[in-house]
Design a protein around this motif. Structure first.
Motif, PDB file in Angstrom:
ATOM      1  N   UNK A   1      -1.834 -13.317  -0.435  1.00 31.63           N
ATOM      2  CA  UNK A   1      -0.860 -12.379  -0.754  1.00 31.63           C
ATOM      3  C   UNK A   1       0.413 -13.140  -0.309  1.00 31.63           C
ATOM      4  N   UNK A   2       0.235 -14.114   0.322  1.00 26.80           N
ATOM      5  CA  UNK A   2       1.673 -14.880   0.760  1.00 26.80           C
ATOM      6  C   UNK A   2       1.294 -16.275   0.773  1.00 26.80           C
TER       7      UNK A   2
ATOM      8  N   UNK B   1      -9.999  -3.977   8.142  1.00 25.07           N
ATOM      9  CA  UNK B   1      -8.986  -3.384   7.726  1.00 25.07           C
ATOM     10  C   UNK B   1      -9.132  -2.927   6.278  1.00 25.07           C
ATOM     11  N   UNK B   2     -10.152  -3.304   5.879  1.00 23.53           N
ATOM     12  CA  UNK B   2     -10.501  -2.461   4.230  1.00 23.53           C
ATOM     13  C   UNK B   2     -11.574  -1.570   4.566  1.00 23.53           C
ATOM     14  N   UNK B   3     -11.323  -0.287   4.809  1.00 22.94           N
ATOM     15  CA  UNK B   3     -12.244   0.666   5.297  1.00 22.94           C
ATOM     16  C   UNK B   3     -13.531   0.855   4.210  1.00 22.94           C
TER      17      UNK B   3
ATOM     18  N   UNK C   1      -7.922 -12.394  -1.374  1.00 21.22           N
ATOM     19  CA  UNK C   1      -6.742 -12.011  -2.035  1.00 21.22           C
ATOM     20  C   UNK C   1      -5.692 -12.871  -1.253  1.00 21.22           C
TER      21      UNK C   1
ATOM     22  N   UNK D   1      -0.988  -3.539   7.529  1.00 19.67           N
ATOM     23  CA  UNK D   1       0.302  -3.526   7.067  1.00 19.67           C
ATOM     24  C   UNK D   1       1.435  -2.867   7.638  1.00 19.67           C
ATOM     25  N   UNK D   2       1.253  -1.916   8.621  1.00 21.02           N
ATOM     26  CA  UNK D   2       2.276  -1.099   9.049  1.00 21.02           C
ATOM     27  C   UNK D   2       2.701  -1.584  10.407  1.00 21.02           C
ATOM     28  N   UNK D   3       2.111  -2.615  10.864  1.00 19.19           N
ATOM     29  CA  UNK D   3       2.616  -3.125  12.278  1.00 19.19           C
ATOM     30  C   UNK D   3       4.027  -3.353  12.205  1.00 19.19           C
TER      31      UNK D   3
ATOM     32  N   UNK E   1       2.032 -11.394  -5.969  1.00 16.96           N
ATOM     33  CA  UNK E   1       2.979 -11.120  -4.792  1.00 16.96           C
ATOM     34  C   UNK E   1       3.174 -12.513  -3.872  1.00 16.96           C
TER      35      UNK E   1
ATOM     36  N   UNK F   1      -6.108 -11.827   2.764  1.00 24.84           N
ATOM     37  CA  UNK F   1      -7.030 -10.533   2.808  1.00 24.84           C
ATOM     38  C   UNK F   1      -8.344 -10.796   2.111  1.00 24.84           C
TER      39      UNK F   1
ATOM     40  N   UNK G   1       3.248 -17.991   7.599  1.00 23.06           N
ATOM     41  CA  UNK G   1       3.601 -17.207   6.560  1.00 23.06           C
ATOM     42  C   UNK G   1       2.570 -16.941   5.665  1.00 23.06           C
TER      43      UNK G   1
ATOM     44  N   UNK H   1      -3.149 -14.262   8.983  1.00 25.48           N
ATOM     45  CA  UNK H   1      -1.994 -14.421   8.802  1.00 25.48           C
ATOM     46  C   UNK H   1      -1.536 -15.953   9.854  1.00 25.48           C
TER      47      UNK H   1
ATOM     48  N   UNK I   1      -8.011  -9.741   7.579  1.00 27.64           N
ATOM     49  CA  UNK I   1      -7.049 -10.181   7.481  1.00 27.64           C
ATOM     50  C   UNK I   1      -6.470 -11.230   8.116  1.00 27.64           C
TER      51      UNK I   1
ATOM     52  N   UNK J   1      -0.731 -15.272   4.051  1.00 28.18           N
ATOM     53  CA  UNK J   1      -1.476 -14.231   4.319  1.00 28.18           C
ATOM     54  C   UNK J   1      -2.513 -13.984   3.356  1.00 28.18           C
TER      55      UNK J   1
END
Lengths: 283, 251
Positions: free
Chosen positions: A139-140, A38-40, A137, A281-283, A85, A56, A52, A49, A47, A54
Motif C-alpha cells: 500500500x505504500x 485486520x481482514x475479518x 498487498x 486504518x482508522x487509528x 496507491x 497488508x 513509510x 508498517x 498489517x 505499508x
C-alpha cells in the motif's frame, strides 16, 4: 525519488561514520508497527508498517489436490499485488516485475521443508490437501520492501487458523470432508522456522540494513538473505551493481546476525498481541 | 414466490437489523498515508476502501496533455482477498475498467479542472473488503482524498445505492447480502447540495412508477453521507490545524 551528488555524498559519509541520516547506526531498523487479524473474512491477516512502508497480508485457505509427486504435502502460493496507491509507477501493469520478483523470492525462501512444513497441510494422501493463498498487498513504498513483506507474511501465517476436519468419507473416487461446524475449532500453523528476510545494502565501503528510499539510491549493490532460525534459506542479489566475494561473505554474516535478532523480536511481539488491540486504518 | 426471502420483515426491519431508510455505519479518516498528496480510508458497513491522490503534476504522456484543462486519471482495483471467493486478478477485468470510468466521470463533474492546464491528477482506489456498494464507497473515499490533497472542488460528490424492498418500499444503502437475494439496485452519484446527479446506474429493472421514489431515497442518502463526510473533514482540519496553533480558539 532522484538525488543529486551532494545528497548522495551526505548519505555516504553518514554511513561511513556509523551515523545515518535518520540517526540510526548501520545495523538499526526503523520503527515497525504490526497488527494482526485486520481482514475479518480471511483465515489470517497482518498489517505491517515499517516507517513509510505499508504492507497488508491476508491468508485464504482452499481445498485442493496435492501434486502427484508430493502426495503428502499441502500447497502454499504467494501473490504480490503492488497497488497504485503506493506510487503512480505501479499503475496498470507497472508493478508487475517487482511483484513477481517478490513472490519468487518468498516462494524459494519457503520451499525447504525445514522452514515451513507443508506436510501438516495434507488432509488425505494424494487426494486432498489445504492450499494456502498468501496475498500480499503493497500500500505504500518507503524502502526495504523485502524485509517488510517477509515479516508481514510471517505474522499473517502466525495468525492463520486452519479449520479442523472432523472426518473424511471416501466413496470410490469421491472424497467428502466434514469440517467442524464450530468456527473456533481450528489449528494454528507452526511458524517458528519461517524465514525472515534481511536486505543488506552496500553503501560506500560499509553494509547497512533496512535502507530507506534515499539510501537505496546510493547503494552499489544489495543482497537479500532469508534467515530461518540461524540457517540461510535463500540468498539473492537484487538490483544492479556487483559485490566482491569478500564483501559478500561479510554482508552475509551481517544479514545473519540481524536476521536472528529480527526474528526474535518479531516472535516476541507476536506472542504479546491480544485480540483487543487492533485499530486498522482508522487509528 | 412465498419461498423467496423477504428483504423487509413485517415490522420493517432488514436482514442486518436496519430500517429501510438507514445507512450502514460510516467511519472514515483522511490522511492515512504520507507519500500520496492526499489519501483517505472509508468503511461503509463492511465495505472498506482506501483512496490515494497524486497531483496535480506534469502529464506523463505528452500526447494526452490539454491546454485548457487537466486530465483526471483513475484506477480502480480490488484486493484479491476482498471477496469471499478469492479473486484471480486485482484489476484489468471488465468490471474494474467500468468502475474506473464511472469514477472518473463523477470526479470530472466536481474538480475545477480549468485551474490546472497541462496537468494531470491521479486518483487510485483500492477495495480491501467488498460487501455491497463498492462504487459508492469508492466515490466517497475519492472525494475525501481529493479534499485531503487540497484540490479545489465545486462541492462534495457523494454516491449511494437504493433498492426496492417488498416491491414497494425504497431501501437505502444495499448490502451484498441484499444484492444477492435480489431486487433491483439503483446507484446514484450526486452533488448533494445542488441536487444534481452526475451518474446513475440501474441493475435489473424498475417500474417507472417506482423510480422517482427510489431516486429520491438515494439522493436523501447522498445528503446524509455528505453530512458525515463534512464532519470528518472538519475534524481532520481541526486536528491538523491544532498542531500549528491556529485552531486553538475552537472549543
Amino acid at each position: 525519488m532522484s538525488l543529486c551528488d551532494a545528497e548522495k555524498t551526505f548519505i555516504l559519509h553518514g554511513v561511513a561514520e556509523n551515523f545515518r541520516s535518520d540517526g540510526r547506526d548501520r545495523e538499526g531498523y526503523r520503527p515497525i508497527e504490526i497488527e494482526t487479524d485486520i481482514v475479518q473474512h480471511a483465515f489470517g491477516s497482518a498489517r505491517l508498517r515499517l516507517a513509510n512502508t505499508d504492507i497488508l497480508v491476508a491468508v485464504k485457505i482452499e481445498v485442493d489436490t496435492p501434486l502427484p509427486e508430493r502426495p503428502f504435502e499441502g500447497k502454499i502460493e504467494f501473490f504480490v499485488d503492488c497497488s497504485a496507491n503506493a506510487t503512480p509507477d505501479f499503475e496498470g501493469r507497472g508493478g508487475e516485475t517487482l511483484a513477481i520478483e517478490l513472490s519468487n523470492i518468498l516462494a524459494s525462501a519457503y520451499k525447504s521443508p525445514k522452514t515451513f512444513n507443508l506436510k501438516k497441510l495434507c488432509i488425505l494422501k494424494g487426494k486432498k490437501c489445504w492450499k494456502l493463498y498468501v496475498d500480499i498487498l503493497i500500500l505504500e513504498c518507503g524502502g526495504n520492501l523485502f524485509d517488510a513483506v517477509s515479516l508481514a507474511v510471517k505474522a499473517a501465517l502466525f495468525n492463520t487458523k486452519v479449520p479442523l476436519i472432523k472426518s473424511v468419507n471416501i466413496d470410490g473416487d469421491n472424497v467428502e470432508l466434514d469440517v467442524s461446524d464450530n468456527v473456533f475449532d481450528c489449528e494454528r500453523l507452526d511458524v517458528t522456522n519461517a524465514p525472515v528476510m534481511v536486505t543488506v545494502c552496500k553503501i560506500g565501503d560499509n553494509c547497512v540494513v533496512d535502507p530507506n528510499l534515499a539510501e537505496e539510491q546510493c547503494s552499489v549493490g544489495s543482497i537479500v538473505v532469508a534467515i530461518s532460525q540461524e540457517y540461510f534459506s535463500t540468498v539473492t542479489s537484487i538490483g544492479i551493481g556487483s559485490l566482491h566475494a569478500q564483501t559478500l561473505c561479510s554482508s552475509l554474516e551481517l544479514g545473519q546476525k540481524v536476521g536472528i535478532r529480527l526474528n526474535e523480536a518479531l516472535m516476541d511481539t507476536l506472542s504479546h498481541i491480544t485480540s483487543d488491540q487492533d485499530f486498522g486504518f482508522l487509528k | 414466490m412465498s419461498r423467496k426471502k423477504e428483504l423487509l420483515s413485517r415490522v420493517g426491519l432488514r436482514l442486518d437489523g436496519r430500517r429501510a431508510d438507514e445507512l450502514r455505519r460510516i467511519r472514515c479518516k483522511l490522511g492515512v498515508f504520507t507519500q500520496p498528496d492526499g489519501s483517505a480510508y472509508i468503511e461503509q458497513g463492511l465495505t472498506k476502501v482506501l483512496a490515494a491522490v497524486y497531483g496535480p503534476h506534469q502529464v506523463r504522456s505528452k500526447q494526452k496533455a490539454q491546454h485548457d484543462t487537466c486530465i483526471i486519471n483513475t484506477q480502480f482495483s480490488m484486493a484479491v482477498f476482498s471477496t469471499n471467493e478469492r479473486k484471480k486478478r486485482p484489476r484489468g477485468d471488465r468490471k474494474s475498467t467500468e468502475l474506473s470510468m464511472h469514477l472518473q466521470q463523477a470526479l470530472l463533474a466536481v474538480i475545477k479542472t480549468e485551474l490546472y492546464p497541462w496537468s494531470q491528477i491521479d486518483v487510485y482506489v483500492e477495495v480491501l473488503h467488498g460487501d455491497g456498494g463498492i462504487y459508492p464507497a469508492c466515490v466517497n473515499a475519492a472525494t475525501l482524498a481529493i479534499i485531503d490533497a487540497g484540490i479545489p472542488i465545486k462541492e462534495y460528490v457523494c454516491a449511494c445505492t437504493a433498492s426496492l424492498g417488498n416491491n414497494d418500499i425504497p431501501m437505502l444503502d444495499v448490502s451484498h447480502q441484499e444484492e444477492v437475494i435480489g431486487g433491483p439496485t439503483l446507484t446514484v452519484a450526486a452533488l448533494p447540495m445542488s441536487g444534481k446527479i452526475v451518474l446513475m446506474e440501474m441493475s435489473q429493472r424498475f417500474h417507472l412508477d417506482h423510480l422517482p421514489k427510489v431516486l429520491d431515497k438515494a439522493l436523501e442518502g447522498c445528503k446524509d453521507i455528505k453530512a458525515i463526510l463534512d464532519e470528518a473533514v472538519k475534524n481532520h482540519v481541526r486536528e491538523m490545524g491544532s498542531s500549528t496553533g491556529w485552531a486553538n480558539t475552537t472549543s
